[in-house]
Design an enzyme around this catalytic site. Structure first.
Site, PDB file in Angstrom:
ATOM      1  CE  LYS A 194     -20.646 -19.850   3.294  1.00  0.00           C
ATOM      2  NZ  LYS A 194     -21.064 -19.351   4.611  1.00  0.00           N
TER       3      LYS A 194
ATOM      4  N   GLY B 294      -9.384 -10.120  -2.302  1.00  0.00           N
ATOM      5  CA  GLY B 294      -8.283 -10.574  -1.454  1.00  0.00           C
ATOM      6  C   GLY B 294      -7.706 -11.907  -1.890  1.00  0.00           C
TER       7      GLY B 294
ATOM      8  NE  ARG C 290      -4.026  -2.073   1.874  1.00  0.00           N
ATOM      9  CZ  ARG C 290      -4.910  -2.564   2.731  1.00  0.00           C
ATOM     10  NH1 ARG C 290      -4.739  -2.387   4.024  1.00  0.00           N
ATOM     11  NH2 ARG C 290      -5.957  -3.213   2.302  1.00  0.00           N
TER      12      ARG C 290
ATOM     13  N   GLY D  87     -12.785  -4.258  -0.309  1.00  0.00           N
ATOM     14  CA  GLY D  87     -14.186  -3.835  -0.226  1.00  0.00           C
ATOM     15  C   GLY D  87     -14.584  -2.839  -1.305  1.00  0.00           C
TER      16      GLY D  87
END
Ligand code: ADP
Ligand code: MG
Length: 399
Positions: free
Chosen positions: A199, A357, A38, A380
């Site tokens: 999922k 991720g 980052r 996110g």
């Protein structure tokens, strides 16, 4: 994509104070960062502004202090890591606004870099309090947002500052927005989307957005089992959300209406136990999965066919691994498809953008990190963008 200003639009910034929102929320172990990706991402923006003679003031959050000071969540914890990556000394400022901040900024010379304390120490940050943003802005001349990963949050330093100061996208933000626009905003068709992972429930909004936008929806990973079950396939002991089969059918119906082809695996890799190279490992047709078996990867025939689909496409957007890639040999489909996407990208026939991720880890495992067009590490924010949501931090820059 609505237009936004970049560092190219800045005039002479010598001696001017730049507030630069960056992502310094580094993973830590024993007091130092275990991964400085980052910081590396923000480095071009920070050094460019510094070389142009601005006083560069870094703003970032670090962990979740919930509106109160906490010594272990001070951004001073990462000062050393930031200095190492930048190759420059920086000044730590234990405030974000007020006389102490003003005085510290006053001490800095043109080109110097300051690091303010964790913006989340003040409740005004997450509340996106306009007065808080104004207080920070009072010491500065302009605002640069280089933290796409925080752009899905409307906080004072990710969104509010853009309303009170001239606002610019930093280099990393600019690169990310251009890549995402090329992948889903105004992509060159045909577009393929690969959606995998564990999922359906975590990616429902993503799937619903994609069926209206892409020509090929490739579903892999555990979530493919739910779609297969919806089509009447017995998936045995596989990870499967049986309560979501109606939803899966609705998504497939919507895809049909929008001219989007949904690709599900027709052969699969199965095992009776989830372990590396288990003795019960075999490859079979999806209709031959036994009651005590689990589907853990897409099979080789389906993977090859998916590669052929990619050959016909101009754009690929990818989120979620095709199988349980952390455990061999259930990484095979993910690795093969990733290498196919990388090869097509290198040949110049495919624009490939991936994020998530585990997807970032899976593509690194396949060795293609540098061979696809763009990999988003935004987590996110990337997922919300995949869901078709407007990101407040990006929208504020686009005004
Ligand atoms: P991302 O972080 O890239 O968004 P997800 O978190 O949605 O991806 O999913 C990644 C996880 O899905 C991995 O841990 C992987 O092992 C798991 N997974 C993929 N395929 C299967 C499968 N067939 N059965 C069980 N887990 C799976
Ligand atoms: Mg994940």
């Amino acid at each position: 994509m609505a237009g936004f200003k970049t560092l190219d639009d800045l005039g002479d910034v010598t001696g001017k104070v730049a507030l630069v929102r960056v992502d310094l929320n580094l993973p830590m172990k024993d007091g130092s960062a275990t991964d400085v990706t980052r910081v590396e991402a923000a480095k071009p923006t920070i050094l460019e502004l510094s070389e142009k003679g601005a006083k560069v003031i870094l703003l970032a959050h670090f962990g979740r202090p919930k509106g109160a000071r906490s010594s272990v969540l001070s951004t001073s914890m990462v000062q050393g890591d930031v200095e190492r990556v930048l190759g420059k000394e920086i000044m730590f400022i234990p405030e974000v606004a007020g006389p102490v901040a003003a005085q510290a900024i006053g001490i800095l010379s043109a080109g110097d870099i300051g690091l303010m304390d964790n913006v989340r120490f003040w409740p005004g940050e997450e509340a996106n309090d306009a007065e808080f943003a104004k207080a920070i802005a009072a010491n500065a001349d302009f605002y640069v947002n280089d933290a796409f990963s925080a752009a899905h949050r409307a906080h004072a330093t990710t969104e509010g500052l853009a309303h009170v100061l001239p606002a610019y996208a930093g280099r990393a933000m600019e690169k990310e927005l251009k890549a995402l626009d090329a992948a889903l905003g105004t992509p060159q068709p045909p577009v393929a989307a690969v959606v995998g992972g564990a999922k359906v429930s975590t990616k429902l909004a993503v799937l619903e957005n994609l069926v209206g936008k892409v020509q090929h929806l490739i579903i892999g990973g555990g979530m493919a089992n739910t779609f297969l079950a919806a089509k009447g396939v017995d998936v045995g002991k596989s990870l499967c959300e049986h309560d979501l089969t109606d939803t899966a059918n609705a998504i497939m119906a919507r895809a049909d209406e929008s001219g989007c082809t949904v690709h599900l695996p027709y052969d699969v890799v199965v095992a009776k136990e989830f372990a590396a190279n288990p003795p019960s490992l075999r490859t079979c047709n999806v209709h031959e999965v036994a009651a005590d078996e689990m589907i853990l990867d897409v099979g080789p025939l389906a993977t090859e066919a998916l590669g052929d689909v990619l050959k016909t496409c101009a754009t690929l957007v990818w989120n979620g691994p095709m199988g349980a890639f952390e455990t061999p040999p259930f990484d095979a489909a993910t690795v093969a498809l990733a290498r196919m996407a990388a090869a097509l990208t290198q040949e110049g026939s495919l624009i490939s953008v991936a994020g998530g991720g585990d997807t970032v880890a899976a593509l690194a495992h396949a060795g293609v990190t540098d061979d696809v067009t763009y990999i988003s590490t935004a987590g996110g924010a990337f997922l919300e963008w995949m869901e078709g949501k407007e990101l407040p931090g990006v929208a504020a820059l686009s005004k």
